[in-house]
Design an enzyme around this catalytic site. Structure first.
Site, PDB file in Angstrom:
ATOM      1  N   ASN A 176      49.225  47.461  32.133  1.00  0.00           N
ATOM      2  CA  ASN A 176      48.069  48.527  31.505  1.00  0.00           C
ATOM      3  C   ASN A 176      48.314  50.110  31.983  1.00  0.00           C
ATOM      4  O   ASN A 176      47.450  51.179  32.468  1.00  0.00           O
ATOM      5  CB  ASN A 176      46.958  48.345  31.057  1.00  0.00           C
ATOM      6  N   TYR A 189      42.148  42.933  44.312  1.00  0.00           N
ATOM      7  CA  TYR A 189      41.716  43.172  43.293  1.00  0.00           C
ATOM      8  C   TYR A 189      40.614  41.507  43.731  1.00  0.00           C
ATOM      9  O   TYR A 189      40.487  40.857  42.806  1.00  0.00           O
ATOM     10  CB  TYR A 189      41.886  42.287  42.223  1.00  0.00           C
ATOM     11  N   THR A 245      40.962  49.145  28.242  1.00  0.00           N
ATOM     12  CA  THR A 245      41.989  48.516  29.129  1.00  0.00           C
ATOM     13  C   THR A 245      42.789  47.483  28.209  1.00  0.00           C
ATOM     14  O   THR A 245      43.961  47.856  28.994  1.00  0.00           O
ATOM     15  CB  THR A 245      41.273  47.028  29.902  1.00  0.00           C
ATOM     16  N   LYS A 285      50.851  51.914  37.962  1.00  0.00           N
ATOM     17  CA  LYS A 285      50.517  50.956  37.948  1.00  0.00           C
ATOM     18  C   LYS A 285      52.909  50.195  38.311  1.00  0.00           C
ATOM     19  O   LYS A 285      52.797  51.067  37.768  1.00  0.00           O
ATOM     20  CB  LYS A 285      50.357  49.441  36.990  1.00  0.00           C
ATOM     21  N   GLU A 288      37.756  51.672  47.718  1.00  0.00           N
ATOM     22  CA  GLU A 288      38.978  51.716  46.905  1.00  0.00           C
ATOM     23  C   GLU A 288      40.387  52.398  47.521  1.00  0.00           C
ATOM     24  O   GLU A 288      41.246  52.239  48.489  1.00  0.00           O
ATOM     25  CB  GLU A 288      39.281  51.328  45.933  1.00  0.00           C
ATOM     26  N   HIS A 310      45.200  52.076  37.005  1.00  0.00           N
ATOM     27  CA  HIS A 310      44.142  51.766  37.340  1.00  0.00           C
ATOM     28  C   HIS A 310      43.099  53.261  37.483  1.00  0.00           C
ATOM     29  O   HIS A 310      43.786  54.313  38.381  1.00  0.00           O
ATOM     30  CB  HIS A 310      44.187  50.959  38.698  1.00  0.00           C
TER      31      HIS A 310
HETATM   32  P1  GTP Z   1      41.111  48.652  35.885  1.00  0.00           P
HETATM   33  O1  GTP Z   1      41.457  49.587  36.121  1.00  0.00           O
HETATM   34  O2  GTP Z   1      43.004  48.455  36.633  1.00  0.00           O
HETATM   35  O3  GTP Z   1      40.188  47.778  37.085  1.00  0.00           O
HETATM   36  O4  GTP Z   1      41.209  48.335  34.897  1.00  0.00           O
HETATM   37  P2  GTP Z   1      39.443  48.196  33.702  1.00  0.00           P
HETATM   38  O5  GTP Z   1      38.594  48.368  34.681  1.00  0.00           O
HETATM   39  O6  GTP Z   1      40.018  48.723  32.598  1.00  0.00           O
HETATM   40  O7  GTP Z   1      39.604  46.479  33.250  1.00  0.00           O
HETATM   41  P3  GTP Z   1      38.865  45.495  34.254  1.00  0.00           P
HETATM   42  O8  GTP Z   1      38.610  45.914  35.745  1.00  0.00           O
HETATM   43  O9  GTP Z   1      38.882  44.303  34.025  1.00  0.00           O
HETATM   44  O10 GTP Z   1      40.701  44.580  35.022  1.00  0.00           O
HETATM   45  C1  GTP Z   1      41.319  44.860  36.195  1.00  0.00           C
HETATM   46  C2  GTP Z   1      42.401  44.626  35.759  1.00  0.00           C
HETATM   47  O11 GTP Z   1      43.170  43.593  35.331  1.00  0.00           O
HETATM   48  C3  GTP Z   1      43.004  45.315  34.410  1.00  0.00           C
HETATM   49  O12 GTP Z   1      43.615  46.421  34.484  1.00  0.00           O
HETATM   50  C4  GTP Z   1      43.908  44.248  33.667  1.00  0.00           C
HETATM   51  O13 GTP Z   1      45.871  44.729  34.314  1.00  0.00           O
HETATM   52  C5  GTP Z   1      43.785  43.748  34.509  1.00  0.00           C
HETATM   53  N1  GTP Z   1      43.044  41.861  33.297  1.00  0.00           N
HETATM   54  C6  GTP Z   1      42.084  42.510  32.793  1.00  0.00           C
HETATM   55  N2  GTP Z   1      41.761  40.789  31.920  1.00  0.00           N
HETATM   56  C7  GTP Z   1      43.478  40.954  31.702  1.00  0.00           C
HETATM   57  C8  GTP Z   1      43.883  39.673  30.476  1.00  0.00           C
HETATM   58  O14 GTP Z   1      42.854  39.012  30.465  1.00  0.00           O
HETATM   59  N3  GTP Z   1      45.437  39.161  31.512  1.00  0.00           N
HETATM   60  C9  GTP Z   1      45.923  40.000  32.285  1.00  0.00           C
HETATM   61  N4  GTP Z   1      46.715  39.497  32.501  1.00  0.00           N
HETATM   62  N5  GTP Z   1      45.443  40.612  32.831  1.00  0.00           N
HETATM   63  C10 GTP Z   1      44.071  41.139  32.705  1.00  0.00           C
HETATM   64 MG    MG Z   2      38.362  47.661  36.576  1.00  0.00          MG
END
Ligand code: GTP
Ligand code: MG
Length: 140
Positions: free
Chosen positions: A114, A51, A93, A11, A128, A117
């Site tokens: 973070n 997303y 995450t 990212k 994807e 992905h």
């Molecule tokens: P990905 O691999 O990026 O999909 O991460 P994940 O599977 O660990 O998390 P999830 O699919 O639940 O959320 C997707 C992405 O949304 C996360 O990686 C974060 O970048 C973002 N995200 C999740 N929760 C929050 C939040 O509370 N605030 C913000 N700004 N971003 C968030």
């Molecule tokens: Mg995810």
């Protein structure tokens, strides 16, 4: 467990920090092979589509804006149990909850910024991957 593919994004916070090589090293040390890789600037349309599953979440706009705020590196990773294995390497995450030695513990700034992905299932990985790569781009 058969060989699997997963989709990865390094990212904008991680490309800005010049951590691409360090992250790739952790990926390779975990036994995953980078079989496709491209540095791109995502369009808003690409990020919104990618997303779309989070479209109703309160952080959606923030997430899309962040993902187009700088270059990203899109990748296809291949290996045994690649989806779960990469998620282990990524860490939780929220970097505060990520295990020591994981990418997010080492590099992530916050739950939003973070660093990486990774797909959450083989089916999502396939969906994807086709958003960014054709089969000819993936060389195992
Ligand atoms: P990905 O691999 O990026 O999909 O991460 P994940 O599977 O660990 O998390 P999830 O699919 O639940 O959320 C997707 C992405 O949304 C996360 O990686 C974060 O970048 C973002 N995200 C999740 N929760 C929050 C939040 O509370 N605030 C913000 N700004 N971003 C968030
Ligand atoms: Mg995810």
């Amino acid at each position: 467990m058969a060989t699997q593919r997963t989709f990865s994004i390094i990212k904008p916070d991680a490309t800005a920090g010049n951590h691409t090589g360090a992250i790739n090293s952790l990926i390779e040390k975990a036994g995953l092979r980078i079989v496709a890789q491209r540095r791109v600037r995502m369009t808003r349309e690409q990020a919104e589509r990618f997303y779309a599953v989070h479209a109703e979440r309160p952080f959606y706009e923030e997430l899309v804006s962040f993902m187009i705020s700088g270059p990203v590196v899109v990748q296809v990773l291949e290996g045994e149990d690649a989806v779960a294995r990469y998620r282990e390497v990524m860490g939780a995450t929220n970097p505060d909850e990520a295990a020591p030695g994981t990418i997010r513990k080492l590099f992530a700034r916050s739950v939003g910024e973070n660093s990486v992905h990774g797909s959450d299932a083989p089916e999502t990985a396939a969906e994807e991957i086709v958003q960014f790569f054709s089969e000819a781009d993936i060389v195992g």
